[in-house]
Scaffold this motif. Structure first.
Motif, PDB file in Angstrom:
ATOM      1  N   GLY A  65      50.494  23.969  41.919  1.00  0.00           N
ATOM      2  CA  GLY A  65      51.693  24.950  42.146  1.00  0.00           C
ATOM      3  C   GLY A  65      51.924  26.037  41.139  1.00  0.00           C
ATOM      4  N   TRP A  66      51.038  26.163  40.083  1.00  0.00           N
ATOM      5  CA  TRP A  66      51.018  27.050  39.159  1.00  0.00           C
ATOM      6  C   TRP A  66      50.253  28.245  39.485  1.00  0.00           C
ATOM      7  CZ3 TRP A  66      53.941  25.857  35.240  1.00  0.00           C
ATOM      8  CH2 TRP A  66      54.636  24.409  34.938  1.00  0.00           C
ATOM      9  N   ARG A  67      50.808  29.591  39.141  1.00  0.00           N
ATOM     10  CA  ARG A  67      49.966  30.649  39.449  1.00  0.00           C
ATOM     11  C   ARG A  67      48.533  30.764  38.287  1.00  0.00           C
ATOM     12  NH1 ARG A  67      51.487  35.126  42.052  1.00  0.00           N
ATOM     13  NH2 ARG A  67      51.270  36.402  40.192  1.00  0.00           N
ATOM     14  N   VAL A  68      47.355  30.910  38.980  1.00  0.00           N
ATOM     15  CA  VAL A  68      46.448  30.899  37.920  1.00  0.00           C
ATOM     16  C   VAL A  68      45.651  32.175  38.392  1.00  0.00           C
ATOM     17  CG1 VAL A  68      44.117  29.531  37.085  1.00  0.00           C
ATOM     18  CG2 VAL A  68      46.346  28.174  38.366  1.00  0.00           C
ATOM     19  N   LEU A  69      45.145  32.696  37.057  1.00  0.00           N
ATOM     20  CA  LEU A  69      44.004  33.743  37.186  1.00  0.00           C
ATOM     21  C   LEU A  69      42.710  33.371  36.706  1.00  0.00           C
ATOM     22  CD1 LEU A  69      43.641  36.762  37.730  1.00  0.00           C
ATOM     23  CD2 LEU A  69      44.120  37.317  35.381  1.00  0.00           C
ATOM     24  N   LEU A  70      41.866  33.276  37.388  1.00  0.00           N
ATOM     25  CA  LEU A  70      40.366  32.940  36.515  1.00  0.00           C
ATOM     26  C   LEU A  70      39.869  34.283  36.527  1.00  0.00           C
ATOM     27  CD1 LEU A  70      37.944  31.023  36.608  1.00  0.00           C
ATOM     28  CD2 LEU A  70      37.609  31.006  38.821  1.00  0.00           C
ATOM     29  N   VAL A  71      39.401  34.481  35.431  1.00  0.00           N
ATOM     30  CA  VAL A  71      38.628  35.624  34.866  1.00  0.00           C
ATOM     31  C   VAL A  71      37.124  35.473  34.621  1.00  0.00           C
ATOM     32  CG1 VAL A  71      38.757  37.478  33.281  1.00  0.00           C
ATOM     33  CG2 VAL A  71      40.815  36.450  33.574  1.00  0.00           C
ATOM     34  N   ASP A  72      36.508  36.199  35.147  1.00  0.00           N
ATOM     35  CA  ASP A  72      34.850  36.002  35.137  1.00  0.00           C
ATOM     36  C   ASP A  72      34.467  36.820  33.740  1.00  0.00           C
ATOM     37  OD1 ASP A  72      32.128  35.810  34.882  1.00  0.00           O
ATOM     38  OD2 ASP A  72      31.867  36.355  36.900  1.00  0.00           O
ATOM     39  N   GLY A  73      34.600  36.032  32.738  1.00  0.00           N
ATOM     40  CA  GLY A  73      34.349  36.720  31.337  1.00  0.00           C
ATOM     41  C   GLY A  73      32.829  36.851  31.284  1.00  0.00           C
ATOM     42  N   ASP A  74      31.899  36.468  32.186  1.00  0.00           N
ATOM     43  CA  ASP A  74      30.379  36.728  31.759  1.00  0.00           C
ATOM     44  C   ASP A  74      29.943  38.019  32.331  1.00  0.00           C
ATOM     45  OD1 ASP A  74      27.661  36.387  31.415  1.00  0.00           O
ATOM     46  OD2 ASP A  74      27.574  34.251  32.178  1.00  0.00           O
ATOM     47  N   MET A  75      29.972  39.013  31.531  1.00  0.00           N
ATOM     48  CA  MET A  75      29.804  40.232  32.145  1.00  0.00           C
ATOM     49  C   MET A  75      28.240  40.412  32.287  1.00  0.00           C
ATOM     50  SD  MET A  75      32.731  42.647  30.458  1.00  0.00           S
ATOM     51  CE  MET A  75      33.074  41.934  28.880  1.00  0.00           C
ATOM     52  N   GLU A 101      42.777  49.915  36.803  1.00  0.00           N
ATOM     53  CA  GLU A 101      43.994  49.083  36.130  1.00  0.00           C
ATOM     54  C   GLU A 101      44.126  47.885  36.285  1.00  0.00           C
ATOM     55  OE1 GLU A 101      46.088  50.567  33.920  1.00  0.00           O
ATOM     56  OE2 GLU A 101      44.608  52.457  34.214  1.00  0.00           O
ATOM     57  N   PHE A 102      44.863  47.223  35.687  1.00  0.00           N
ATOM     58  CA  PHE A 102      44.890  45.665  35.743  1.00  0.00           C
ATOM     59  C   PHE A 102      45.140  45.110  37.385  1.00  0.00           C
ATOM     60  CE2 PHE A 102      46.774  41.553  35.779  1.00  0.00           C
ATOM     61  CZ  PHE A 102      46.241  40.725  34.826  1.00  0.00           C
ATOM     62  N   THR A 109      42.874  34.910  46.631  1.00  0.00           N
ATOM     63  CA  THR A 109      41.551  34.052  47.139  1.00  0.00           C
ATOM     64  C   THR A 109      42.088  33.409  48.284  1.00  0.00           C
ATOM     65  OG1 THR A 109      42.496  32.181  45.949  1.00  0.00           O
ATOM     66  CG2 THR A 109      40.951  33.711  44.670  1.00  0.00           C
ATOM     67  N   ASN A 110      41.519  32.488  48.874  1.00  0.00           N
ATOM     68  CA  ASN A 110      41.789  31.821  50.062  1.00  0.00           C
ATOM     69  C   ASN A 110      42.843  30.472  49.757  1.00  0.00           C
ATOM     70  OD1 ASN A 110      39.460  30.755  48.835  1.00  0.00           O
ATOM     71  ND2 ASN A 110      39.275  29.258  50.446  1.00  0.00           N
ATOM     72  N   ILE A 111      42.882  30.534  48.140  1.00  0.00           N
ATOM     73  CA  ILE A 111      43.462  29.334  47.783  1.00  0.00           C
ATOM     74  C   ILE A 111      45.005  29.800  47.402  1.00  0.00           C
ATOM     75  CG2 ILE A 111      43.641  27.548  46.044  1.00  0.00           C
ATOM     76  CD1 ILE A 111      40.828  26.997  46.430  1.00  0.00           C
ATOM     77  N   THR A 112      46.046  29.255  47.653  1.00  0.00           N
ATOM     78  CA  THR A 112      47.463  29.879  47.258  1.00  0.00           C
ATOM     79  C   THR A 112      47.536  29.700  45.705  1.00  0.00           C
ATOM     80  OG1 THR A 112      48.208  28.971  49.351  1.00  0.00           O
ATOM     81  CG2 THR A 112      49.783  29.603  47.772  1.00  0.00           C
ATOM     82  N   ASN A 113      48.117  30.620  45.166  1.00  0.00           N
ATOM     83  CA  ASN A 113      48.463  30.587  43.781  1.00  0.00           C
ATOM     84  C   ASN A 113      46.997  31.044  42.729  1.00  0.00           C
ATOM     85  OD1 ASN A 113      51.131  29.966  43.622  1.00  0.00           O
ATOM     86  ND2 ASN A 113      50.585  27.622  44.122  1.00  0.00           N
ATOM     87  N   LEU A 114      45.903  31.017  43.478  1.00  0.00           N
ATOM     88  CA  LEU A 114      44.591  31.125  42.672  1.00  0.00           C
ATOM     89  C   LEU A 114      44.386  32.654  42.891  1.00  0.00           C
ATOM     90  CD1 LEU A 114      42.211  30.272  41.070  1.00  0.00           C
ATOM     91  CD2 LEU A 114      41.223  29.447  42.848  1.00  0.00           C
ATOM     92  N   ALA A 142      47.917  39.434  31.540  1.00  0.00           N
ATOM     93  CA  ALA A 142      47.552  38.316  32.174  1.00  0.00           C
ATOM     94  C   ALA A 142      48.612  37.065  31.991  1.00  0.00           C
ATOM     95  CB  ALA A 142      46.120  37.742  32.060  1.00  0.00           C
ATOM     96  N   ARG A 143      48.829  37.050  30.462  1.00  0.00           N
ATOM     97  CA  ARG A 143      49.901  36.261  30.139  1.00  0.00           C
ATOM     98  C   ARG A 143      51.123  36.279  30.656  1.00  0.00           C
ATOM     99  NH1 ARG A 143      52.385  33.996  26.363  1.00  0.00           N
ATOM    100  NH2 ARG A 143      51.501  32.076  25.603  1.00  0.00           N
ATOM    101  N   SER A 144      51.567  37.489  30.989  1.00  0.00           N
ATOM    102  CA  SER A 144      52.953  37.804  31.565  1.00  0.00           C
ATOM    103  C   SER A 144      52.965  37.568  32.963  1.00  0.00           C
ATOM    104  CB  SER A 144      53.435  39.034  30.810  1.00  0.00           C
ATOM    105  OG  SER A 144      52.621  40.061  31.440  1.00  0.00           O
ATOM    106  N   ARG A 145      52.073  37.733  33.556  1.00  0.00           N
ATOM    107  CA  ARG A 145      52.015  37.684  35.101  1.00  0.00           C
ATOM    108  C   ARG A 145      51.709  36.343  35.613  1.00  0.00           C
ATOM    109  NH1 ARG A 145      50.065  43.770  36.281  1.00  0.00           N
ATOM    110  NH2 ARG A 145      51.107  44.489  34.609  1.00  0.00           N
ATOM    111  N   TYR A 146      50.910  35.378  34.878  1.00  0.00           N
ATOM    112  CA  TYR A 146      50.482  34.042  35.308  1.00  0.00           C
ATOM    113  C   TYR A 146      50.799  33.044  34.543  1.00  0.00           C
ATOM    114  CZ  TYR A 146      47.758  37.351  38.079  1.00  0.00           C
ATOM    115  OH  TYR A 146      47.523  38.239  39.313  1.00  0.00           O
ATOM    116  N   ASP A 147      50.937  31.637  35.145  1.00  0.00           N
ATOM    117  CA  ASP A 147      51.066  30.617  34.284  1.00  0.00           C
ATOM    118  C   ASP A 147      50.022  30.219  33.523  1.00  0.00           C
ATOM    119  OD1 ASP A 147      53.536  30.374  35.589  1.00  0.00           O
ATOM    120  OD2 ASP A 147      52.763  29.657  37.397  1.00  0.00           O
TER     121      ASP A 147
END
Ligand code: ATP
Ligand code: MG
Length: 255
Positions: A65-75, A101-102, A109-114, A142-147
């Protein structure tokens, strides 16, 4: 927000789900007072399972139930080899270079909250970009918008990127491939991270052989027999992630 919706494969294997739920629970328990939000997942060497863990952990946290942002940091990886975005997708590199912009970089994604922040396109100078003020800005937004914000990163022994990310987030999980990564390597990256003031939350032991997994969880079959899962145990060469010492800074210190 980009219109694209990513289809994230939600692993239906009960044992695998259980392992990730356990890891999620341990993070929550450890987090009840500290309220850490930003995490890096890294490893000593390539291929130990960082991306797999980042995706599965993000799904497990999102399911709670938490809002999660997955960031692909492998550029550094070509987009074609990416698990979630095989085609070109604006993201981290573009945001850090000031091209978007952000909100434009985030996809549903197809997964709620992700939510997913792709690695971006044509990045020639990841270290420079990660050292920029724009990266700090990204973490704050990201901190302010996601859990929870999870950064997937490249291996520590290959390039400096993961060191920079780890020193900017609140906690770092080190993924270790069971029976493969040496203690010497783990100690080295631990010291490396500590010298950068990274907060090592713990170690996740990945790719544990099935018989070893069962040794640690003696009642393993109890939960899975009914669903026919027991049959799967007879198949060879399956491995599962196992949570090891998450939230155990003390243990990490003993390395
Ligand atoms: N628990 C596991 N059991 C079996 N195979 C796994 C497990 N975790 C990851 N793998 C496999 O190991 C390979 C590498 O995984 P993954 O891409 O997640 O690693 P990585 O650390 O992100 O690699 P890189 O450093 O190249 O980015 C993949 O083929 C993946 O399917
Ligand atoms: Mg990876």
């Amino acid at each position: 927000m980009q219109l694209k919706t990513f289809n994230v494969y939600d692993n239906q294997n009960k044992a695998v789900q259980d392992a990730f739920d356990m890891l999620t629970a341990k993070i929550h328990i450890n987090n009840s007072q500290k309220k850490l939000k930003t995490f890096a997942l890294t490893s000593c060497r390539p291929g130990e399972g960082k991306t797999s863990l980042a995706i599965s952990l993000a799904i497990s946290i999102a399911h709670s139930g938490w809002r999660v942002l997955l960031v692909d940091g492998d550029m550094r990886k070509p987009t074609a080899s990416k698990r979630l975005s095989k085609e070109t997708q604006m993201g981290l590199a573009d945001y850090l270079a000031g091209k978007i912009e952000f909100s434009e970089a985030v996809s549903e994604t197809n997964i709620t909250n992700l939510f997913y922040f792709a690695c971006g396109t044509d990045c020639l100078n990841p270290v420079e970009l990660l050292c920029s003020a724009r990266f700090q800005e990204l973490i704050n937004k990201a901190r302010s918008r996601y859990d929870f914000v999870l950064f997937d990163t490249p291996a520590l022994e290959i390039v400096a990127d993961a060191n920079i990310i780890a020193s900017n987030v609140e906690a770092t999980l080190i993924v270790v491939e069971a029976g493969s990564t040496s203690l010497v390597n783990i100690k080295r990256v631990k010291e490396q991270l500590e010298n950068l003031n990274a907060n090592i939350l713990g170690v996740v032991l990945n790719k544990v052989k099935k018989h070893e997994y069962k040794r640690y969880f003696s009642s393993y079959n109890y939960f899975h027999k009914k669903n026919g899962f027991f049959k799967n145990l007879l198949k060879k060469k399956k491995t599962y992630s196992r949570v090891e010492n998450v939230a155990a800074k003390e243990n990490a210190a003993k390395l």
